[in-house]
Design a protein around this motif. Structure first.
Motif, mmCIF file in Angstrom:
data_model
loop_
_atom_site.group_PDB
_atom_site.id
_atom_site.type_symbol
_atom_site.label_atom_id
_atom_site.label_comp_id
_atom_site.label_asym_id
_atom_site.label_seq_id
_atom_site.Cartn_x
_atom_site.Cartn_y
_atom_site.Cartn_z
ATOM 1 N N GLN A 8 0.718 -1.411 -0.074
ATOM 2 C CA GLN A 8 0.045 -0.052 -0.003
ATOM 3 C C GLN A 8 0.954 1.319 0.042
ATOM 4 O O GLN A 8 0.426 2.332 -0.504
ATOM 5 N N ALA A 68 -9.807 -0.840 -13.868
ATOM 6 C CA ALA A 68 -11.199 -0.232 -13.332
ATOM 7 C C ALA A 68 -11.749 0.918 -13.860
ATOM 8 O O ALA A 68 -12.892 1.166 -13.907
ATOM 9 N N GLN A 109 -16.244 3.957 -14.938
ATOM 10 C CA GLN A 109 -15.995 2.895 -14.099
ATOM 11 C C GLN A 109 -16.395 1.688 -14.691
ATOM 12 O O GLN A 109 -17.478 1.561 -15.318
ATOM 13 N N LYS A 110 -15.448 0.554 -14.863
ATOM 14 C CA LYS A 110 -15.544 -0.698 -15.353
ATOM 15 C C LYS A 110 -15.731 -1.872 -14.497
ATOM 16 O O LYS A 110 -15.289 -1.611 -13.396
ATOM 17 N N ASP A 111 -16.647 -3.042 -14.823
ATOM 18 C CA ASP A 111 -16.430 -3.933 -13.837
ATOM 19 C C ASP A 111 -15.370 -4.928 -14.523
ATOM 20 O O ASP A 111 -14.845 -4.552 -15.424
ATOM 21 N N ARG A 112 -15.517 -6.099 -14.094
ATOM 22 C CA ARG A 112 -14.729 -7.106 -14.124
ATOM 23 C C ARG A 112 -14.741 -7.740 -15.568
ATOM 24 O O ARG A 112 -13.927 -8.478 -16.068
ATOM 25 N N ILE A 128 -20.137 0.648 -16.090
ATOM 26 C CA ILE A 128 -21.295 0.553 -14.909
ATOM 27 C C ILE A 128 -21.332 2.029 -14.431
ATOM 28 O O ILE A 128 -21.403 2.416 -13.332
ATOM 29 N N GLY A 168 -5.117 1.093 -2.630
ATOM 30 C CA GLY A 168 -5.728 1.765 -1.310
ATOM 31 C C GLY A 168 -4.861 2.904 -0.866
ATOM 32 O O GLY A 168 -5.302 3.927 -0.238
ATOM 33 N N LYS A 226 -9.495 4.597 -0.501
ATOM 34 C CA LYS A 226 -10.282 5.566 -1.398
ATOM 35 C C LYS A 226 -11.648 5.958 -0.674
ATOM 36 O O LYS A 226 -12.297 6.959 -1.287
ATOM 37 N N GLU A 276 -15.948 3.842 -2.106
ATOM 38 C CA GLU A 276 -15.658 4.397 -3.100
ATOM 39 C C GLU A 276 -14.528 3.822 -4.142
ATOM 40 O O GLU A 276 -13.755 4.282 -4.815
ATOM 41 N N THR A 326 -12.719 1.539 -6.469
ATOM 42 C CA THR A 326 -13.008 1.469 -7.862
ATOM 43 C C THR A 326 -13.077 -0.010 -8.052
ATOM 44 O O THR A 326 -13.601 -0.606 -9.039
ATOM 45 N N GLN A 327 -11.883 -0.955 -7.445
ATOM 46 C CA GLN A 327 -11.776 -2.425 -7.685
ATOM 47 C C GLN A 327 -13.122 -3.061 -7.031
ATOM 48 O O GLN A 327 -13.612 -3.880 -7.540
ATOM 49 N N LYS A 365 -16.018 -1.838 -6.374
ATOM 50 C CA LYS A 365 -17.063 -1.460 -7.147
ATOM 51 C C LYS A 365 -17.171 -1.934 -8.551
ATOM 52 O O LYS A 365 -18.212 -2.651 -9.035
ATOM 53 N N GLY A 366 -16.107 -2.481 -9.230
ATOM 54 C CA GLY A 366 -16.197 -3.142 -10.358
ATOM 55 C C GLY A 366 -16.127 -4.544 -10.249
ATOM 56 O O GLY A 366 -16.128 -5.481 -11.095
ATOM 57 N N GLU A 368 -8.568 -1.629 0.165
ATOM 58 C CA GLU A 368 -8.812 -0.653 -0.937
ATOM 59 C C GLU A 368 -9.583 0.588 -0.273
ATOM 60 O O GLU A 368 -9.147 1.581 -0.523
ATOM 61 N N GLY A 387 -7.612 1.790 3.219
ATOM 62 C CA GLY A 387 -6.109 1.799 3.090
ATOM 63 C C GLY A 387 -5.228 1.227 4.280
ATOM 64 O O GLY A 387 -5.695 0.470 4.895
#
Lengths: 622, 416
Positions: free
Chosen positions: A25, A39, A200-203, A208, B288, B293, B297, B299-300, B302-303, B320, B323
């Protein structure tokens, strides 16, 4: 111990996990990038590039739509390759190669597969596009040239290279960018701002919705329309006069520093570097190593300035107080300063003072002025450095800081330079060793734009604005300090009048008598420069370069011009005629001396240029 | 009543509530449908169901804490037997989902007995070890307690659910605490090292290494005239083990098991295929950053890039959206919980309570280790949930029961 074991194991696990999280991270940034990659899809909307017009509002460059076939490798589905290749007239193997390359660049970012479709290809393909999943058509704007000249000034746009993509996050592969000329220098004004949409894309790579409800999305901003300082008509005329010749013309408006004309010859039609034909055409121009059409002689060619430089020698002599305008120097067909060979001169009345000295271009006169200037100081080093400082104040021997995409500094030697070549202090050197500088030969080198700027400075009686090509942005005149603050020379204004008078006399009864323009008081100076090339490793002299500088009208200068014609023999022969015609064209908007015009248009120097390549002995200066 | 309320360990209860609450927030984020409206009464949405599971857990807690503490010791055998029966019954009445026969389907609710069997086994082990005549140093008694552990483990392994079966190794901690020889742990540890080394470097290198170490140790102890046969024996066993690991790996394991090991060992890089889960999980966590995020929020998240994100991979949502700080907070809560339970286990006067406590800690630790290790990409993919955070009724209830029986036992520790 039995009680402690689990404590230790739990804490160790905690520390290992923490370290791993810290790595993922905090330390390793690549994950954040990869997250954006898979994403969020970024879709760009390209703006219109700004238009370019000349100083009088004549449109020179506009846009035409262009369509690129793009592909996102990850989204590709199997498709009818044969049909696809047929529509786009591309070899299936070549298509495969480009798709592989796109995949290597990025499986999830778009790559250009076929650039710049023709309108008919686009119309046909657009209907079929649904069938080719993963492909789409990206609209861009290409340049549409309204003129067939000024290619060297306008420059061209082309696909951005990988290096730039890596350096500047604004650009992605396939974007167009200004690569030379005004397009390059004013890229940021002209390009506008791309609009961007984050999706925003999904997998499964489905949309989306907008990322964060579109708060980061932007609309494209059109590029700014600009006016450049060129006079398109004068420029076109200059290029016409320079046909079948090599060299450059630079014309400047002395009162503003605006470049009215910047001609290099030979040149090319700017439309050659647009669209799918750009690449082969560019290659052809690039590899013409003899005529060098891509080499902007007006900005890059460093020539010995020859006689026009005498004006500066005179000005420095007056400023340093080593002469006054009445001092006469005699000339016996040359100046003997103790070398094996005197500095030769041609036949003219003798002795002369300053004004006729300039009008008759007397080598002896200026050699003596130069020598007095340098010898005013206790050492030649101090003398040369003082002389150098005066010349620097005319913008010589250094980059001018103009807004052109290319340039050269020229050369004005200083004491260090001579100390080095004469191996001082082991060997001493004196002013006489540098005497050729007096008449613009020797170690002095200038580019045509520096020569033109020198002329404008004389026309202004001692100051100049840094020459520039941008006149207005969206109709607002430029305000950059660099181009709106006067550069004042170290030579006092009062010393310029006799020099200007001398240059006026050049036309009245000097070396350019035949080039007077009816109704226009004009001042100028001829120049002739010896030059050499190497043939089979042997230094061989070629026909002299023809040089001319002029400004007019004398009392209220509207134009200062420098003309340089390679191997044009003496100054008034080619360069003088061209300068005279250009001045007339600019001030009167018409040519009264059609016989002179016809002479220039009908005379070619191609034969002269072929001489050193012929492999046979040849005669020069004839 | 007021006396007994004061007797509960409120630190443990607080951590439990924090974990469950935080878990729900992340399940909510991870299961937000694309475009579908948020509807807490839609019982198909995981966040609604998990809210219901949590509510029912509160009832379970009240129930567990109300029952007399002695009940758990007294009825542990019955509970254990019932649990074994429920596991065995799966092969008759259970429903098969994704190749595993692990659930009883009752209407729209499915119950996973393997989750509850861990608590039952912990009770049974505690009960057996607390017997007055039981001596863990006695080989016969060791065999018996191994059997208690192995029975549910084998039944779970047959489902097949290797991940859950693995958790039963965690009872080693309880046994060790009660006096099991350290050699057993060491043996297990070496076996694991040999196992991984064989897979990572191949049997030839490992055998070479074993022989080299045997020779070095022998030469070092030469002056004490050691029995060379003993060294040969150990070396032979180690070599035999290494070879059998290789044999088992190549011939008994299924391809997907082999792939999972190979990816963690770095022998295979395949971020689109079998390594997809781990790769996506690492991307989600890594992206993260320090602060995350923000809730909902990601993105991974949500997707829905990370498969099973609301269940086994819930920690990737934490990583994510919250953090490094949020992830550290969760790690800290777990470590705090386990250390608190250790402290509590050590203050028990009864062997039953202490052994049970160690059982609880072992089980939680094993889940913590394997789950988070998997999600952050340093363990092979083994599908077991993260206690208290992962989505799922059976898992949540089982861990609630497991934990709160110990809270009850702890509150009653003075009654002996």
């Amino acid at each position: 111990m039995r009680k402690l074991l689990l404590y230790i194991i739990i804490l160790t696990t905690g520390i290992i996990f923490l370290a791993r999280l810290f790595y993922l991270q905090i330390m390793d940034d690549s994950f954040a990038v990869r997250s954006q990659d898979n994403a969020i899809e970024v879709v760009y909307d390209y703006p219109q590039r700004g238009y370019i017009s000349d100083r009088n509002g004549k449109l020179m460059v506009s846009n035409q739509p262009s369509y690129d076939v793009m592909a996102i490798p990850r989204n590709l589905k199997p498709f009818d390759t044969t049909e696809f290749c047929e529509i786009l007239s591309i070899d299936p193997k070549e298509l495969g190669r480009r798709l592989d390359k796109a995949k290597i660049y990025s499986p999830i970012l778009p790559s250009v597969i076929i650039p710049q479709l023709t309108k008919s290809e686009y119309a046909y393909l657009q209907e079929k596009m649904r069938k080719y999943e993963g492909f789409y058509i990206q609209k861009r704007s290409l340049r549409d040239y309204q003129v067939d000249h000024s290619a060297n000034v306008l420059g061209y746009i082309a696909q951005v290279n990988q290096k730039k993509v890596n350096e500047d996050p604004y650009y992605i592969s396939g974007d167009l960018i200004g690569r030379s000329g005004v397009e390059k220098v004013y890229e940021e004004l002209l390009r506008g701002e791309k609009g961007v949409k984050y999706i925003q894309k999904d997998r499964f790579n489905r949309d989306i919705g907008p990322y964060k409800d579109g708060i980061y999305d932007t609309l494209p901003t059109k590029g700014k329309d600009i006016h450049i300082t060129l006079d398109a008509e004068l420029q076109a005329y200059g290029e016409k006069l320079m046909e079948n010749k090599r060299g450059g013309i630079v014309a400047i408006e002395p009162a503003s520093g605006e470049i009215l004309s910047l001609v290099t010859a030979p040149n090319y039609d700017p439309a050659l570097l647009v669209g799918r034909k750009r690449s082969p055409n560019y290659t052809r121009l690039y590899y013409d190593s003899i005529a060098q059409p891509l080499y902007d002689r007006g900005l890059l060619a460093e020539y010995p300035p020859g006689s026009p430089f005498k004006a500066l020698t005179g000005l420095i002599g007056l400023q340093e107080g080593v002469i006054d305008t009445e001092d006469r120097f005699s000339c016996n067909n040359g100046y003997n300063y103790g070398a094996r060979r005197p500095l030769g001169c041609h036949a003219h009345p003798s002795p002369l003072d300053l004004v006729p000295g300039i009008a008759n271009s007397c080598n002896s006169y200026f050699a003596q002025v130069y020598r007095k200037t340098i010898e005013k100081f206790p050492t030649p080093q101090e003398g040369i450095d003082t002389w150098n400082a005066h010349l620097k104040s005319f913008g010589l021997g250094q980059f001018m800081g103009n807004d052109l995409s290319t340039g050269r500094p020229g050369k004005i030697p200083d004491a260090d330079y001579y100390n080095r070549i004469y191996n001082y202090p082991t060997y001493k050197w004196y002013s006489t060793a540098t005497i050729s500088n007096a008449i613009g030969q020797g170690e002095v080198l200038m580019t045509p734009i520096q020569l033109a700027n020198m002329t404008a400075t004389i026309a202004n009686r001692g100051w100049y604005y840094t020459p520039h090509i941008l006149k207005a942005v969206e109709g607002d005149p430029i305000k950059e300090e660099k181009f709106t603050v006067k550069n004042i020379t170290t030579v006092d204004s009062k010393h310029f009048d006799p020099v200007v008078e001398g240059m006026h006399q050049v036309y009245k009864n000097g070396t350019a008598r035949s080039l007077q323009i009816p109704g226009i008081e004009i001042a100028g100076k001829t120049g002739t420069a010896e030059n050499f090339t190497k043939i089979d490793g042997k230094r061989t002299q070629l026909t002299d370069h023809s040089i001319f500088v002029a400004f007019a009208p004398v009392d209220n200068p509207k134009i200062a011009i420098a003309v340089f014609v390679e191997n044009g023999y003496w100054g008034s022969r080619y360069a003088g005629r061209i300068a005279s015609l250009m001045v007339e064209k600019y001030i009167k908007k018409e040519i009264t001396r059609t016989d002179m015009e016809d002479w220039i248009l009908s005379h070619s120097l191609e034969e002269e240029y072929a001489k050193p390549l012929s492999g046979e002995p040849f005669i020069i200066n004839r | 009543m007021s006396k007994s309320v004061a007797g509960f360990d409120w630190i443990t209860i607080l951590i439990y509530l924090l974990l469950v609450g935080f878990g729900w927030a992340n399940i909510y984020s991870a299961s937000l449908g694309s475009g579908s409206p948020i509807d807490f009464f839609n019982m198909d949405a995981p966040y609604s169901r998990q809210a219901l599971f949590i509510a029912l857990s509160i009832f379970l807690i009240i129930l567990i804490l109300s029952i007399e503490a002695k009940f758990y010791q007294r009825f542990s055998s019955v509970i254990y037997a019932t649990s074994l029966l429920s596991l065995a019954g799966l092969f008759v009445f259970g429903s098969t989902i994704a190749g595993q026969t692990a659930w009883y389907q009752i209407g729209s609710v499915s119950i996973q007995p393997a989750e509850f069997a861990k608590a039952a086994t912990a009770l049974a082990v505690a009960k057996y070890l607390s017997g007055i005549q039981t001596n863990i140093k006695d080989f016969k008694h060791q065999l018996r307690v191994f059997l208690i552990i192995a029975l549910p483990m084998i039944l779970v392994l047959l489902q097949p659910d290797a991940g859950s079966a693995m958790v039963y190794f965690s009872f080693a901690f309880a046994l060790y605490r009660e006096g099991l020889h350290f050699a057993y742990l060491l043996l297990g540890f070496f076996a694991a090292i040999l196992f991984v080394a064989t897979l990572a470097f191949g049997p030839l290198w490992v055998i070479g290494g074993i022989l080299l170490i045997a020779i070095l140790v022998y030469l070092k102890n030469r002056k004490r005239r050691p029995n060379i046969l003993k060294y040969l024996f150990f070396a032979a066993v180690a070599v035999g083990f290494s070879l059998s690991v290789n044999y088992v790996f190549e011939n008994v394991f299924k391809q997907h098991h082999r792939d999972r090991f190979n990816i963690v060992l770095g022998k295979e890089v395949d971020s689109r295929g079998i390594g997809y889960n781990t790769n996506q999980s690492e991307i989600a966590i890594g992206s993260g950053g320090l602060f995350g995020k923000g809730w909902t929020e990601g993105t991974q998240t949500k997707g829905h890039f990370v498969p099973e994100q609301h269940t086994d991979y819930i920690f990737s949502t934490v990583g994510e959206e919250w953090g490094f700080l949020g992830s550290t907070f969760i790690l800290a809560l777990f470590i705090l919980l386990m250390l608190r339970l250790l402290y509590m286990a050590e203050r028990q006067r009864s062997t039953f309570n202490r052994v049970y406590g160690y059982g609880v800690i072992g089980i939680i630790f094993m889940h913590f280790l394997v789950n988070i290790g998997m999600v952050i990409g340093i363990f092979p993919t083994v599908g077991i949930p993260l206690p208290f955070l992962s989505y799922g009724g059976s898992g949540l209830w089982a861990f609630t029961i497991l934990l709160f029986i110990f809270v009850k036992l702890d509150s009653d520790r003075m009654s002996f």
